[in-house]
Design an enzyme around this catalytic site. Structure first.
Site, PDB file in Angstrom:
ATOM      1  N   GLU A  67      33.318  41.541  41.147  1.00  0.00           N
ATOM      2  CA  GLU A  67      32.263  41.469  42.573  1.00  0.00           C
ATOM      3  C   GLU A  67      30.973  42.209  41.719  1.00  0.00           C
ATOM      4  O   GLU A  67      30.201  41.699  41.851  1.00  0.00           O
ATOM      5  CB  GLU A  67      33.159  42.801  43.203  1.00  0.00           C
ATOM      6  N   ARG A 104      50.019  46.140  36.606  1.00  0.00           N
ATOM      7  CA  ARG A 104      51.218  46.401  37.255  1.00  0.00           C
ATOM      8  C   ARG A 104      51.676  44.987  37.742  1.00  0.00           C
ATOM      9  O   ARG A 104      53.227  44.949  37.605  1.00  0.00           O
ATOM     10  CB  ARG A 104      50.639  46.617  38.915  1.00  0.00           C
TER      11      ARG A 104
HETATM   12  P1  AMP Z   1      41.196  39.772  41.870  1.00  0.00           P
HETATM   13  O1  AMP Z   1      40.957  39.297  41.196  1.00  0.00           O
HETATM   14  O2  AMP Z   1      40.084  39.711  43.340  1.00  0.00           O
HETATM   15  O3  AMP Z   1      42.892  38.546  42.540  1.00  0.00           O
HETATM   16  O4  AMP Z   1      42.526  41.091  42.014  1.00  0.00           O
HETATM   17  C1  AMP Z   1      43.830  40.773  41.478  1.00  0.00           C
HETATM   18  C2  AMP Z   1      44.048  42.256  40.874  1.00  0.00           C
HETATM   19  O5  AMP Z   1      43.361  43.601  41.071  1.00  0.00           O
HETATM   20  C3  AMP Z   1      45.532  42.093  40.977  1.00  0.00           C
HETATM   21  O6  AMP Z   1      45.892  42.852  38.956  1.00  0.00           O
HETATM   22  C4  AMP Z   1      45.260  43.367  41.600  1.00  0.00           C
HETATM   23  O7  AMP Z   1      46.569  44.186  41.471  1.00  0.00           O
HETATM   24  C5  AMP Z   1      44.432  44.536  41.901  1.00  0.00           C
HETATM   25  N1  AMP Z   1      43.551  44.046  43.227  1.00  0.00           N
HETATM   26  C6  AMP Z   1      42.702  43.710  43.897  1.00  0.00           C
HETATM   27  N2  AMP Z   1      43.256  43.825  44.942  1.00  0.00           N
HETATM   28  C7  AMP Z   1      43.384  45.005  45.381  1.00  0.00           C
HETATM   29  C8  AMP Z   1      44.514  45.294  46.447  1.00  0.00           C
HETATM   30  N3  AMP Z   1      44.299  45.187  48.261  1.00  0.00           N
HETATM   31  N4  AMP Z   1      45.358  46.591  46.452  1.00  0.00           N
HETATM   32  C9  AMP Z   1      46.089  46.182  45.680  1.00  0.00           C
HETATM   33  N5  AMP Z   1      46.058  45.888  43.788  1.00  0.00           N
HETATM   34  C10 AMP Z   1      44.683  44.958  44.174  1.00  0.00           C
END
Ligand code: AMP
Length: 182
Positions: A106, A69
């Site tokens: 995770e 995205r």
């Molecule tokens: P993080 O690495 O945990 O910050 O996750 C970010 C990535 O995961 C981004 O590329 C988001 O598209 C996706 N992502 C993580 N959590 C969500 C969420 N609750 N809703 C939508 N996309 C998420």
């Protein structure tokens, strides 16, 4: 929601088009679905305008968008800011010489990649993604980009999920700007 002409309900603000989907893609995750926002021309334009606003006038060589995205928002933002676009991709998708960065998920590990010759050392770049959750993806992107000696001007996300404290993992002097926080 506002009632507009002819009984058709339209959102009062573009952010209302971001939909919460519970337990997707797995139990316990509240997924922020931006597709209804992308599907509406005026509201997508308003969201991009808000996302671009802080960076107007900042000299940039490219926006780096994170799969997938981050491609949609990043490429549109690059057009809005009249600069280039370079994708940061999942493994095995890019031709040519690539650089790789591993990062913790995770459960387990993942990798992101970029083409080594996409830009030049010292290129001024803005990193873009849709959602900042735990911050792992953005932090890995910074490490990847540093391998290429680009100058990171900042990072922009449409949505920051504050409870997940991703900003604490940014730990970088360059600005990380979120258009919406939840
Ligand atoms: P993080 O690495 O945990 O910050 O996750 C970010 C990535 O995961 C981004 O590329 C988001 O598209 C996706 N992502 C993580 N959590 C969500 C969420 N609750 N809703 C939508 N996309 C998420």
């Amino acid at each position: 929601m506002n009632e507009s002409c002819c009984g058709v309900a339209t959102p009062a603000h573009w952010s209302e088009r971001i939909r919460d989907v519970a337990d997707f893609p797995k139990p316990g995750i509240l997924f922020k679905d931006i597709i209804p926002l992308l599907a509406d021309g005026p509201d997508f334009a308003a969201a991009l305008d808000a996302m671009a606003q802080p960076w107007r006038g900042t000299p940039l060589d490219a926006v780096l968008g994170i799969e997938s995205r981050g491609f949609i928002l990043g490429a549109a933002l690059a057009h809005e800011l009249r600069t280039g676009f370079v994708p940061i991709r999942k493994p095995g998708k890019l031709p040519g010489r690539i650089l790789t960065q591993e990062y913790e998920l995770e459960y387990g590990r993942d990798r992101i990649e970029i083409q080594a010759d996409a830009l030049f050392p010292g290129a001024r770049v803005l990193i873009v993604d849709d959602v900042l959750a735990t911050g792992g993806t953005l932090r890995a992107s910074v490490a990847l980009v540093r391998q290429l000696q680009f100058e990171i001007v900042g990072a922009a996300v449409l949505v920051e999920l504050e409870a997940l404290q991703g900003r604490a993992r940014w730990s970088d002097p360059v600005p990380l700007l979120a258009t919406l926080t939840y």
